[in-house]
Write an enzyme that holds these catalytic residues in place. Structure first.
Site, PDB file in Angstrom:
ATOM      1  N   PRO A 115      -7.540  -0.456  17.182  1.00 29.33           N
ATOM      2  CG  PRO A 115      -9.736  -0.224  17.853  1.00 29.33           C
ATOM      3  CD  PRO A 115      -8.881  -0.232  16.630  1.00 29.33           C
ATOM      4  CD  GLU A 116      -2.804  -4.028  16.565  1.00 28.02           C
ATOM      5  OE1 GLU A 116      -1.957  -4.809  17.045  1.00 28.02           O
ATOM      6  OE2 GLU A 116      -2.681  -3.534  15.415  1.00 28.02           O
TER       7      GLU A 116
ATOM      8  CE  LYS B 179      -6.643  -7.786  17.869  1.00 30.26           C
ATOM      9  NZ  LYS B 179      -6.925  -7.923  16.415  1.00 30.26           N
TER      10      LYS B 179
ATOM     11  NE  ARG C 225      -7.555  -7.250   8.942  1.00 24.34           N
ATOM     12  CZ  ARG C 225      -7.442  -7.116  10.274  1.00 24.34           C
ATOM     13  NH1 ARG C 225      -7.812  -8.093  11.091  1.00 24.34           N
ATOM     14  NH2 ARG C 225      -6.960  -6.004  10.785  1.00 24.34           N
TER      15      ARG C 225
END
Length: 267
Positions: free
Chosen positions: A2-3, A50, A256
């Site tokens: 999800p972005e 988001k 990340r």
């Protein structure tokens, strides 16, 4: 993953909620478990980066998908497609013209909070401009560029992912933006043409805002739609070099994973 484009598309699918009365509320998160929207009408549903927001009367429901969140819509009484223990938000809405009420269920949501409408500005003040906003060119672009440039020692990969700089860019877009710009994600902001990178990010995400499959290569076939994201040790689609993978972050930023082509994106 999800972005910003995923949440924009989700908000469009949920527009049917607008104007419908809430018949029953079940928020299955301890901090908001006593909140109720029963009897209120859904005034609006909208995205910000988001984040997803729903207004019921004078209250706002704020949710975030994080990594695993999803929303499902079905008629009350129908079998849920996901386990009940994953539900964090259950809203039962007036269902006309359907014969039964409509249930809107948020599963595995990473954030659920409720606050008065008057606090919306305060609650979102930490976020940078929404990269998919219709008003991006008016002031969003300039703000995003200025916020990224304010810390020239930071890596461009960290800066793009920081929602305080610009809201909506996630890890997949970060990887693809850096590849298309020909820059290593660990390059310092001081060595990057930031306005050009920000323009590229906006253009890439705007082109994908309506697409069911996110595409950065121009090829709309699953498995051929991205250049470097998730393609560790696979050949670069441009030069044939092996894509490399590592981690970027630490300190104030979560670590990340990043991907890059060592030839197309020299360190």
């Amino acid at each position: 993953m999800p972005e910003g484009d995923s949440v924009l598309q989700l908000s469009r699918r949920l527009q049917f909620m607008t104007g419908r009365e809430v018949l029953h509320t079940s928020l299955r998160v301890p901090s908001v478990a006593t909140a109720r929207f029963d009897g209120a009408v859904c005034e609006s549903v909208w995205p910000y980066g988001k984040h997803l927001f729903m207004q019921f009367g004078d209250a706002v429901l704020h949710t975030h998908l994080k990594m695993e969140g999803t929303w499902a819509m079905h008629l009350a009484g129908d079998r849920w497609r996901k386990p009940g223990h994953t539900a964090r938000v259950v809203l039962q809405l007036e269902g006309s013209p359907y014969p039964r009420p409509i249930e809107v269920v948020g599963h595995s949501l990473g954030l659920v909070e409720v606050f008065p409408v008057a606090q919306y500005g305060e609650k979102t003040s930490y976020l940078g401009p929404d990269i998919l906003s219709d008003e991006w060119e008016l002031e969003g672009r300039a703000q995003a560029v200025a916020r990224i440039l304010s810390r020239p020692e930071r890596t461009i990969g960290q800066a793009l992912l920081d929602q305080k700089n610009v809201a909506g860019i996630g890890n997949e877009y970060r990887a693809e933006i850096c590849f298309l710009a020909g820059i290593h994600p660990a390059r310092p902001v001081a060595g990057v043409d930031v306005p050009a990178v920000v323009d590229l990010a906006r253009r890439l995400m705007w082109m994908n805002r309506d697409a069911p499959l996110r595409v950065t290569t121009g090829v709309r076939r699953a498995g051929e739609n991205v250049y470097v994201f998730g393609r560790n040790r696979r050949p670069c689609r441009r030069c044939g070099s092996r894509i490399e993978q590592d981690f970027l972050g630490g300190g104030e930023d979560l670590e990340r994973v990043i991907w890059w082509c060592p030839r197309c994106q020299p360190g």
